[in-house]
Write a protein that holds these residues in place. Structure first.
Motif, short mmCIF file in Angstrom:
data_model
loop_
_atom_site.label_atom_id
_atom_site.label_comp_id
_atom_site.label_asym_id
_atom_site.label_seq_id
_atom_site.Cartn_x
_atom_site.Cartn_y
_atom_site.Cartn_z
N UNK A 134 29.62 54.56 30.09
CA UNK A 134 30.65 53.79 31.39
C UNK A 134 30.87 54.50 32.05
N UNK A 135 31.49 55.33 31.89
CA UNK A 135 32.39 55.99 32.59
C UNK A 135 32.42 58.01 32.17
N UNK A 136 32.43 58.82 33.23
CA UNK A 136 32.46 59.67 32.29
C UNK A 136 33.59 60.64 31.00
N UNK A 137 32.86 61.30 30.30
CA UNK A 137 33.13 60.96 28.99
C UNK A 137 34.45 62.59 29.28
N UNK A 138 36.36 62.18 29.03
CA UNK A 138 37.06 62.95 28.67
C UNK A 138 36.62 64.39 28.62
N UNK A 148 35.94 66.12 24.96
CA UNK A 148 34.73 65.57 24.51
C UNK A 148 32.89 66.08 25.06
N UNK A 149 33.22 65.95 26.32
CA UNK A 149 31.77 66.23 27.13
C UNK A 149 30.94 67.17 26.70
N UNK A 150 31.06 69.03 26.17
CA UNK A 150 30.81 70.21 26.28
C UNK A 150 30.00 69.65 24.16
#
Lengths: 245, 587
Positions: B40-44, B47-49
């Motif tokens: 529900x919120x952009x990942x840190x 973790x994103x990549x």
């Protein structure tokens, strides 16, 4: 020279062959195996399997998408001449592979046009290269690989032309080498008259062949799988359904 | 092709020009409702990549189109000048190939041998959170999935497939736009994009029924939630609010042939924003339609004038939700078929006030195989039809600039720039053929194109095709009603004409209006048609505009109709032309 020549003639061709065949089959197998459950044809719609086949072939043979009204007809001219010439040159080179004594009649028949193609092909190639440099937008989207493949093909063309018109390798021996390779027989380089120009040409061709499976040149195979072209709308079924309704 | 249209293709390259157009990020309350499960919120950043690459790997294995279109592009540039967002902005990342390369470079770096070996030499670049946030999130939301590029690509490479995959990868790391997620969550809650609650939906249908009755004298029903019906009709929900003439036209067509039809409040929306978001949501939204159709035993589902609704139905519904126990078609096909069979009584002359051109919605044309039906209908109900330049219609149609889930305020500037090619083509026919009506059978067009036309100062009205059908269609009993009404009006006019009048310009008084008009023509050179500029009834009864008014939507009262209209525009987003939807004189 001796070791290097021996490598280019007696070792590298087998590596090239394996890399090319395995690579191409692998790439096509990947595309083949990917599922494509959603029919995403793009109108003008292919309404049946038959019209989808016509659509794909017209793109393959005539580059119809480029040729169409408001397509890119200058690019079409360059690209089409290049590809047709490339095909004719390949056909012409079959004389080095086919027929133990004399080449088949049709291969003999395409020699003239094949040679003409070889003389012409550098013009569309240079055009394809220049447009990547001259047009700001095309320059922006080009990667080093795009220049590389054009330069590689150009160098194949020029080395071939140089061999044919200036260095004159003994063509009987060239054919002997190719037939030996096909028969998996090593060639004793002391028994044939090959020159550096031929070896360079032969080497560059092999580099190109090995490069193909890893590169965008695979578009040749990919176009047959493109869902926007190969899918059809099932338009006939839809129309029938409307009539019933 | 005219000079003006020719000129838009001379676009100057402006790298970075697209950087400023960024859609607002979603909020948790919308994100959590998506069928495509997403954070529900952009990942840190750390973790994103990893998450994004995993999703990309999954997608390329699930979709032949994606895998192939990542692999076979030769960057020939045939698509470059076919994209409206590039023509409008000049940013090379807004060319179809430039945009696709944002994803391809990552694909190459992580999933191909040549990319791993040679890196940037083959155009490979490893994924970073910045690429996701600054390139993908910006530029995959500057693509309207219109698929024009795929018409011109020698291999049929479809940027929409790349964009859709790119957006799904972005979803997986919590990057999605507020507009799209909000619309989809409204569908899950209310059954339609606009979030119209059941009661309001039904109320509006009644309101439209009354409106038809008033103008035609015929009891045309707009049924909602009938328990059983042969036909389930899915309108774009905007047709109930802003594009009501389209809805009226459709209702009249159904009435004219005595169709047993209904709409449903559970699935009161043809549009499917899942197309702009994820396969899961396409499927879930389509499922609502399938469920309702099954429940009411519909044999036929008809989709209204909505472009991507038609794509979601035509290309996705059978494959995702099938086998379907019903047949489906588009309202354009339905009406065209009725006209062909001579089932509709049409009076073309009723549309003689308009000179029409047609904008093909991208998804109707390129994804829906519907280009001739609309033209056939228009030519059957209007005497004046002109097509735009053939390079910008049918399968070569240009996007309105607001498709693909981009119909949102914060990127208005981009939307106007994207609308440039379409606007220019319209301008040419407005100037050469005095076109004054732009028919666009798509709710997104009807919201976007009026703004585009205003922006480029092109005097043309934007409306649907069934608006025109509705005008030309003569229902049973309508002519008698009209004759009666006309007689009444004439009687009233005669009565008014007999009223003592006064000339406002010189204060001369006359026994009748006619006499005053004659005087005005003679003395003040005011033609009789414009007599009301000079003459008025002597009593000077308050005109409707000056009468106290009340807003029907919120019961607020106003001293004049004008004030009420202003209020309606501000508070209820009802344009002044349609003020009568809200305001009425106080009784």
């Amino acid at each position: 020279m001796g070791v290097l020549a021996n490598f280019v003639v007696n070792v590298l061709p087998y590596i090239t062959f394996i890399v090319f065949v395995v690579g191409v089959i692998y790439r096509i197998a990947v595309w083949w195996s990917r599922p494509s459950p959603i029919p995403i044809a793009v109108f003008p719609g292919q309404r049946s399997v038959g019209s989808a086949i016509v659509r794909v072939l017209s793109d393959v043979i005539f580059f119809r998408s480029l040729l169409q009204f408001k397509g890119n007809r200058i690019l079409w001219l360059g690209a089409w001449i290049f590809h047709i010439s490339f095909g004719l040159i390949l056909l012409r080179h079959l004389r080095y592979f086919l027929g133990a004594e004399a080449v088949p009649g049709w291969v003999a028949a395409v020699q003239g046009i094949g040679i003409a193609a070889a003389l012409v092909i550098s013009i569309p190639l240079l055009y394809l290269l220049l447009r990547r440099i001259v047009h700001a937008d095309i320059k922006w989207i080009s990667t080093p690989a795009d220049y590389f493949v054009l330069l590689l093909i150009l160098s194949v063309v020029f080395s071939g032309l140089y061999a044919k018109y200036f260095a004159h390798p003994f063509v009987i021996d060239v054919k002997y080498v190719m037939r030996s390779l096909m028969a998996l027989k090593p060639v004793d380089l002391n028994t044939v008259t090959l020159n550096t120009a031929f070896l360079v040409h032969f080497f560059l061709v092999q580099v190109l062949a090995m490069y193909i499976p890893f590169s965008k040149v695979m578009h040749l195979g990919g176009i047959f799988f493109s869902p926007t072209r190969t899918h059809h709308f099932g338009g006939e079924a839809h129309t029938k359904q409307l009539e019933e309704a | 092709m005219g000079e003006q249209l020719e000129k838009i293709f001379d676009v100057e390259l402006k790298p970075g020009a697209g950087e400023n157009y960024v859609c607002n990020l979603t909020k948790p309350e919308f994100a959590e409702k998506m069928a495509n499960k997403m954070p529900t919120e952009p990942l840190p950043d750390d973790q994103m990549v990893e998450v994004a690459l995993k999703r990309l790997d999954q997608l390329r294995k699930e979709r032949k189109s994606l895998q192939l279109y990542l692999d076979i592009c030769v960057r020939c540039g045939a698509c470059v000048k076919q994209c409206h967002y590039f023509l409008g902005t000049g940013d090379p990342k807004n060319t179809p190939v430039g945009r696709a390369e944002l994803l391809r470079k990552v694909y190459r770096a992580h999933f191909t041998i040549s990319g791993k070996l040679f890196g940037s030499l083959v155009g490979a670049q490893k994924l970073t959170p910045e690429i996701l946030k600054n390139e993908w999130y910006k530029f995959f939301y500057q693509c309207s999935e219109c698929r024009r590029c795929s018409v011109f690509c020698p291999y049929g490479i479809d940027q929409a497939e790349i964009t859709m995959a790119g957006r799904e990868v972005l979803n997986s790391v919590g990057l999605a736009t507020k507009y799209i997620t909000q619309v989809i969550s409204q569908v899950y809650k209310h059954g339609n994009n606009l979030g119209i609650p059941e009661a309001a939906f039904k109320y509006n249908c009644q309101f439209l029924e009354e409106e038809i009755k008033e103008s035609t004298g015929v009891d045309v029903k707009i049924p909602v939630d009938k328990e059983k019906a042969e036909i389930l009709y899915l309108p774009p929900s905007a047709d109930l609010f802003t594009n009501t003439d389209t809805m009226i036209g459709v209702a009249k067509v159904f009435h004219a042939v005595g169709a047993d039809w209904t709409m449903s409040t559970y699935a009161s929306e043809a549009a499917n924003f899942g197309l702009f978001f994820s396969y899961d949501d396409i499927k879930t939204i389509n499922l609502r339609v399938v469920e309702v159709a099954k429940k009411i035993g519909a044999k036929l589902v008809i989709f209204g004038e909505c472009g991507h609704a038609w794509r979601a139905a035509r290309q996705y519904m059978e494959a995702m939700n099938g086998p379907l126990p019903f047949k489906f078609m588009n309202i354009l096909e339905y009406t065209a078929e009725l006209i062909r069979k001579g089932k509709l009584k049409l009076d073309k002359s009723r549309n003689d006030d308009v000179i029409v051109t047609m904008h093909d919605p991208c998804n109707m044309a390129r994804a829906g195989d519907l280009v001739e039906e609309g033209r056939f209908i228009i030519k059957s109900v209007c005497n004046n039809f002109v097509d735009m330049d053939r390079s910008v219609i049918k399968e070569k149609t240009f996007c309105c600039g607001g498709g693909g889930g981009l119909l949102t305020e914060e990127i208005m500037e981009l939307r106007m720039k994207g609308g440039l090619p379409r606007a220019t083509a319209v301008k040419e026919v407005v100037e050469s053929h005095n076109v004054n009506y732009l028919a666009a059978p798509c709710a997104i067009d009807k919201a976007q194109l009026p703004l585009v036309m205003e922006h480029y100062e092109i005097p043309v009205q934007v409306g649907g095709i069934h608006d025109l059908v509705g005008k030309a269609l003569i229902l049973e009993g309508q002519e008698e009603f009209e004759a009666k009404k006309k007689a009444e009006e004439e009687a009233a006019k005669a009565a008014a004409a007999a009223v003592p009048s006064v000339c406002g310009l010189c204060d001369a008084e006359f026994a009748t209006m006619d006499e005053c008009c004659e005087h005005a023509e003679k003395e003040h050179k005011i033609s009789k048609d414009q007599c009301d500029l000079a003459c008025e009834p002597k009593e000077g009864a308050a005109s409707a505009e000056a009468a106290p008014s009340v807003c029907g939507l919120c019961d607020a009262e106003f001293a004049t109709m004008d004030e009420c209209c202003e209020h309606a525009e501000k508070e209820h987003k009802i344009s002044k032309d349609q003020c009568d939807l809200a305001c009425e004189p106080k009784k």
